[in-house]
Write a protein that holds these residues in place. Structure first.
Motif, PDB file in Angstrom:
ATOM      1  N   ASP A  77      97.846  91.317  87.661  1.00  0.00           N
ATOM      2  CA  ASP A  77      98.854  91.778  86.711  1.00  0.00           C
ATOM      3  C   ASP A  77     100.183  91.088  87.010  1.00  0.00           C
ATOM      4  O   ASP A  77     100.440  90.664  88.139  1.00  0.00           O
ATOM      5  N   VAL A  78     101.037  91.009  85.991  1.00  0.00           N
ATOM      6  CA  VAL A  78     102.312  90.287  86.120  1.00  0.00           C
ATOM      7  C   VAL A  78     103.482  91.184  85.727  1.00  0.00           C
ATOM      8  O   VAL A  78     103.429  91.869  84.699  1.00  0.00           O
ATOM      9  N   LEU A  79     104.512  91.168  86.563  1.00  0.00           N
ATOM     10  CA  LEU A  79     105.793  91.805  86.242  1.00  0.00           C
ATOM     11  C   LEU A  79     106.770  90.711  85.843  1.00  0.00           C
ATOM     12  O   LEU A  79     107.014  89.783  86.618  1.00  0.00           O
ATOM     13  N   LEU A  80     107.337  90.817  84.655  1.00  0.00           N
ATOM     14  CA  LEU A  80     108.267  89.810  84.168  1.00  0.00           C
ATOM     15  C   LEU A  80     109.704  90.213  84.431  1.00  0.00           C
ATOM     16  O   LEU A  80     110.132  91.314  84.088  1.00  0.00           O
ATOM     17  N   ASP A  81     110.443  89.316  85.031  1.00  0.00           N
ATOM     18  CA  ASP A  81     111.884  89.457  85.244  1.00  0.00           C
ATOM     19  C   ASP A  81     112.570  88.512  84.261  1.00  0.00           C
ATOM     20  O   ASP A  81     112.482  87.290  84.394  1.00  0.00           O
ATOM     21  N   LEU A  82     113.241  89.081  83.260  1.00  0.00           N
ATOM     22  CA  LEU A  82     113.863  88.258  82.218  1.00  0.00           C
ATOM     23  C   LEU A  82     115.357  88.034  82.454  1.00  0.00           C
ATOM     24  O   LEU A  82     116.094  87.723  81.518  1.00  0.00           O
ATOM     25  N   SER A  83     115.796  88.181  83.696  1.00  0.00           N
ATOM     26  CA  SER A  83     117.230  88.061  83.970  1.00  0.00           C
ATOM     27  C   SER A  83     117.778  86.676  83.663  1.00  0.00           C
ATOM     28  O   SER A  83     118.989  86.515  83.420  1.00  0.00           O
ATOM     29  N   GLN A  84     116.918  85.655  83.648  1.00  0.00           N
ATOM     30  CA  GLN A  84     117.393  84.311  83.282  1.00  0.00           C
ATOM     31  C   GLN A  84     117.454  84.119  81.770  1.00  0.00           C
ATOM     32  O   GLN A  84     118.056  83.153  81.297  1.00  0.00           O
ATOM     33  N   LEU A  85     116.831  85.020  81.032  1.00  0.00           N
ATOM     34  CA  LEU A  85     116.909  84.970  79.571  1.00  0.00           C
ATOM     35  C   LEU A  85     117.963  85.975  79.136  1.00  0.00           C
ATOM     36  O   LEU A  85     117.656  87.053  78.620  1.00  0.00           O
ATOM     37  N   ALA A  86     119.207  85.621  79.342  1.00  0.00           N
ATOM     38  CA  ALA A  86     120.319  86.537  79.088  1.00  0.00           C
ATOM     39  C   ALA A  86     121.493  85.775  78.502  1.00  0.00           C
ATOM     40  O   ALA A  86     121.595  84.551  78.639  1.00  0.00           O
TER      41      ALA A  86
END
Length: 460
Positions: A77-86
């Motif tokens: 399973d994958v946890l996505l960190d979208l902090s760079q898409l900000a």
């Protein structure tokens, strides 16, 4: 002070030990292995990750929701960190497009700097991400607006196969995508409606709760924005009611460098009530720091005064504090009846409380799964703060259990990002578009790649 179950989990006060585990913001539940986290630097990179992942995918945002909303279940399973898409992507005369990982405070700051604002009132806590706020139904207060998702004009998502889709307000699935609980795809951009910034004067008062049911409706009908804190033990209400500032008030605000102005009409009407509340909080939490965050959330009601400022300065004043927060939406037309039921129940049981009941009302939402879908809604909020050792007051927990049951029996709809007992609710009966939402989910994510144990059971 013991209660440790999956409903209201104990908080971990020290995280030393197994560094491989990732905890939610409140540190009361693990959401996966740190090795499962990946942080795409672009939408294209995100598309590739989603397309090649065979396991489940969750977006963790600011991790402020209850852990079950985010929790992964299996290797792969994958946890996505979208902090760079900000950040801001585009802006025009009446809208602004932000990347989904943008914190709300940045959205507010960018808009304020160009003299714009969202038509919706802000959520109390501004550290949550924009996509997370949409996914869980974050709302403010005021009948002329609803959730932040109701200001979305267009939502862009990466779907389960890695493709990109855009949903505007004319799209037949838009009202599902507005509030998708993270089950439809990965939101990457949101275009929001904006309007010229407005300055508000907020009047703060302490009043009797004798006529709270009637007063609540009056405050919300007569003011642009209103919020109330009800102290049942003292039969007292602290209420904020705001209207647009007049010319003199606006001039004073601008002369003060556009900083919040507190009037000189300081009132100590709540001081005794707040001192009693603080005693309860100190007893329950055993927090030694007199200036600790839980205490600051109520000391602001002492020696209060009217203020003038923009909507974010006045209402986005929350203090992020680890807590169990239960919030249930009731149609405003039934709020007075519910208030009387709570009063009766309170007189009969004399429950222990260390924080007031929070009352915020909104207009109807167009999101199919919004707790305010289709009707003016009053949100009843209940808080129990964690003790210094990570436990919860047993009396406080018993209060939350009882009051949620009472509101569920009245047709209440829980806030998705907070704590609730799912067994109390008949979702298909509460949400007329429940089946339609599930159909959209099956179309956009036929293999339920964006599911987890909580959402799988929810939609079973």
């Amino acid at each position: 002070m013991t209660r440790d179950d999956t409903g209201y989990p104990r908080r971990k006060t020290q995280l030393a030990g197994d560094e491989s585990l990732l905890w939610n913001w409140a540190q009361n539940e693990t959401i996966g292995q740190r090795a499962a986290v990946t942080a795409p630097a672009s939408e294209a990179e995100l598309q590739a990750i989603v397309a090649r992942t065979s396991g489940k995918i969750r977006v963790m945002g600011s991790k402020m929701s209850s852990g079950r909303m985010l929790k992964l279940m299996a290797p792969g399973d994958v946890l996505l960190d979208l902090s760079q898409l900000a950040g801001l992507i585009a802006i025009d005369d009446d809208s602004a497009t932000f990347a989904a990982g943008t914190p709300l405070h940045e959205v507010y700051e960018v808009l304020s700097a160009v003299g714009r604002m969202l038509p919706s009132s802000p959520g109390v806590i501004a550290s949550q991400t924009l996509a997370g706020a949409l996914a869980t139904g974050t709302h403010g207060q005021g009948l002329a607006q609803s959730t932040i998702a109701d200001e979305a004009l267009r939502i862009r998502m990466v779907l389960a196969d890695g493709s990109v889709a855009e949903f505007d307000r004319d799209h037949p699935s838009f009202n599902a995508v507005q509030l998708g609980l993270g089950t439809l795809g990965v939101v990457t951009q949101v275009t929001l409606r904006t309007q010229p910034s407005r300055i508000y004067t907020c009047f703060k008062n302490a009043v009797s709760a004798d006529s709270l049911g009637e007063d609540l409706t009056d405050w919300n009908q007569n003011f642009a924005l209103s919020k109330a804190w009800w102290f049942p033990n003292e039969n007292q209400v602290h209420v904020w009611s705001a209207r647009e500032a007049n010319e003199e008030e606006t001039a004073r605000y601008h002369a003060n460098g556009d900083e919040l102005i507190a009037f000189e009409n300081t009132s100590d009407a709540m001081n005794e009530t707040i001192d009693q509340t603080l005693e309860h909080m100190r007893s329950d939490t055993q927090i030694l720091d007199e200036n600790g965050k839980p205490f600051r959330t109520v000391t602001r009601f002492k020696d209060f005064s009217d203020v003038t400022g923009d909507i974010y300065q006045v209402f986005c004043r929350g203090i992020a504090t680890p807590q169990i927060n239960v919030e249930i939406g009731i149609p405003l037309a039934r709020a007075a009846k519910v208030i009387e039921k709570i009063k009766h129940w309170h007189r009969e049981t004399q429950p222990h409380m260390h924080y007031p009941i929070i009352l915020r009302c909104t207009g109807p939402s167009t999101s199919w799964l919004s707790p305010s879908a289709g009707a003016d809604t009053c949100f009843f909020g209940f808080v129990v703060y964690y003790a210094e050792d990570g436990s919860l007051s047993e009396e406080g927990v018993n209060f939350l259990i009882a009051v949620e049951k009472l509101l569920a029996e009245e047709g209440g709809r829980p806030h998705w990002g907070k704590y609730f007992d799912a067994s109390l609710y008949d979702w298909a009966a509460l949400y007329p578009q429940w089946a339609a939402f599930k159909a959209v989910r099956d179309t956009l994510d036929p293999q339920h790649k964006f599911s987890n144990a909580f959402t799988a059971e929810l939609f079973s």
